[in-house]
Design a protein around this motif. Structure first.
Motif, mmCIF file in Angstrom:
data_model
loop_
_atom_site.group_PDB
_atom_site.id
_atom_site.type_symbol
_atom_site.label_atom_id
_atom_site.label_comp_id
_atom_site.label_asym_id
_atom_site.label_seq_id
_atom_site.Cartn_x
_atom_site.Cartn_y
_atom_site.Cartn_z
ATOM 1 N N UNK A 55 0.779 -1.254 0.018
ATOM 2 C CA UNK A 55 0.041 -0.008 -0.033
ATOM 3 C C UNK A 55 0.791 1.305 0.028
ATOM 4 N N UNK A 56 2.280 0.961 0.446
ATOM 5 C CA UNK A 56 3.186 2.269 0.130
ATOM 6 C C UNK A 56 3.693 2.401 -1.305
ATOM 7 N N UNK A 57 4.004 3.305 -1.849
ATOM 8 C CA UNK A 57 4.620 3.514 -3.126
ATOM 9 C C UNK A 57 5.199 4.837 -3.323
ATOM 10 N N UNK A 348 4.593 6.356 -14.500
ATOM 11 C CA UNK A 348 3.802 6.029 -13.198
ATOM 12 C C UNK A 348 3.759 4.644 -13.042
ATOM 13 N N UNK A 349 3.716 4.280 -11.677
ATOM 14 C CA UNK A 349 3.809 3.076 -10.987
ATOM 15 C C UNK A 349 2.441 2.898 -10.331
ATOM 16 N N UNK A 350 2.129 1.507 -10.137
ATOM 17 C CA UNK A 350 0.959 1.026 -9.048
ATOM 18 C C UNK A 350 1.293 -0.209 -8.265
ATOM 19 N N UNK A 351 0.926 -0.207 -7.272
ATOM 20 C CA UNK A 351 1.077 -1.547 -6.332
ATOM 21 C C UNK A 351 -0.033 -1.869 -5.777
ATOM 22 N N UNK A 352 -0.078 -3.115 -5.056
ATOM 23 C CA UNK A 352 -1.357 -3.406 -4.387
ATOM 24 C C UNK A 352 -0.999 -5.057 -3.978
ATOM 25 N N UNK A 353 -2.093 -5.907 -3.706
ATOM 26 C CA UNK A 353 -2.106 -6.970 -3.147
ATOM 27 C C UNK A 353 -1.338 -8.169 -3.915
#
Length: 362
Positions: A55-57, A348-353
């Motif tokens: 959840x932290x990016x 752009x970057x994305x992050x998750x489960x």
């Protein structure tokens, strides 16, 4: 937010292209380009951390990004996601990292959430080879959710209300030391109101002194704004649904001191979020609902670099794009992400489960 949420682009991207319905689902790594051309899309990067939820990016650039998540995990890439180095602080395995702010490939500050001493801040100056614990909460009533920086020295962290008001920490040395700011300039919290530690975006800054704080859980979902680095605040109501501990504003994104986006809804799976986005053009004094909002709860948002109209919103059920400053949104991807961040590179970057991290490609 305690209890209710604790567990639960290369080049300037063309607005029209990103909004096209031909964007590739996040589950697909790559596929053959159609006629030598592909719409911008998320490209998954193998982090090797399938058991971690990030959840932290913090997006530093096209090559460098940091992610922070469960099990006290911090990863860093300096080669565009081809490889990831585990740079987790020693002994942090029981902590929940929910926010990370990186200044470059070597310097970063990470926040662990939780009641009492579970809320901590660490800083590294050597790419995660070593960490210094710069803050440990000793107030059982405090629960820290997010942090943000105005520049490389000045930053804030926020806690859920303590004695009826949100608590703010301040640093003037890049996160090496912290102090609690006076609460006299903070409006009283609503009954049940708190922040959501969902994406590291419940506290965001723009420029040298403006900062905004997102809330939920109370009768109304609000955004609090300070023009003096957290000393005094004003509160504004948003049209995003509230009135329940699972509802409210989960993330904010400001492209300057006046133009901002708010996203959220109801984070519980299967629950509807009829009005999951709002926008402001006056620094957060007033908020207007999106005419065509995302179709479900969204936990993260980011403006595309160098764009005055295009932004992304992400959540467990997909990614949406707006090409008109938040008035209308269109789903372009169905992969699950909790947070999104863009760097001036622009990237752009994305992050998750399940250890999911992706970079926007075109």
């Amino acid at each position: 937010m305690r209890r209710t949420f604790q567990t639960v682009a290369a080049g300037v991207v063309c607005s029209a292209a990103l909004a096209a319905p031909t964007a590739v689902p996040a589950q697909a790594q790559t596929s053959a380009p159609a006629q030598g051309h592909r719409a911008p899309h998320w490209e998954l990067k193998d982090t090797g951390a399938s058991g971690v939820r990030f959840r932290g990016l913090s997006a530093v650039g096209r090559d460098t990004a940091w992610v922070a998540g469960t099990k006290g995990t911090v990863l860093r890439t300096t080669d565009g996601g081809t490889s990831w180095r585990d740079v987790s602080p020693p002994g942090a395995g029981e902590l929940e990292f929910r926010d990370i702010e990186a200044f470059d490939a070597r310097r970063a500050v990470v926040l662990a959430i939780g009641e009492g001493e579970a809320s901590r801040v660490y800083r590294t100056d050597d790419g995660g080879a070593s960490w210094t614990e710069s803050f440990r909460n000793t107030d059982a009533k405090a629960f820290y959710d997010c942090l943000t920086f105005f520049d490389h020295r000045h930053g804030l962290a926020m806690s859920d209300p303590v004695d009826g008001r949100f608590r703010i920490l301040s640093t003037a040395d890049g996160g090496r030391s912290w102090k609690v700011l006076p609460s006299a300039g903070m409006p009283a919290a609503l009954d049940g109101e708190a922040g959501f530690a969902a994406s590291g975006q419940c506290l965001v800054a723009s420029g040298p002194s403006d900062v905004w704080l997102a809330t939920g859980g109370g009768a109304r979902a609000r955004v609090l704004h300070s023009r003096d680095r957290g000393l005094t605040w004003t509160a504004a109501e948003t049209p995003i649904p509230a009135g329940d501990p699972a509802k409210g504003v989960f993330a904010l994104a400001f492209r300057d001191r006046t133009h901002g986006l708010a996203v959220g809804g109801d984070y519980r799976p299967g629950q509807t979020s009829a009005q999951a986005a709002a926008r402001t053009a006056d620094g957060g004094r007033t908020w207007q609902p999106a005419a065509e909002p995302p179709p479900a709860y969204r936990s993260g948002a980011a403006w595309l670099p160098h764009s005055r109209t295009t932004a992304l919103a992400v959540g467990p059920t997909g990614t949406d794009v707006t090409a008109d400053g938040g008035r209308t949104w269109r789903t372009v991807d169905t992969g699950s992400y909790d947070t999104v961040d863009c760097a001036s590179g622009p990237t752009c970057w994305a992050a998750g489960e399940q250890g999911r991290v992706a970079r926007l490609e075109r």
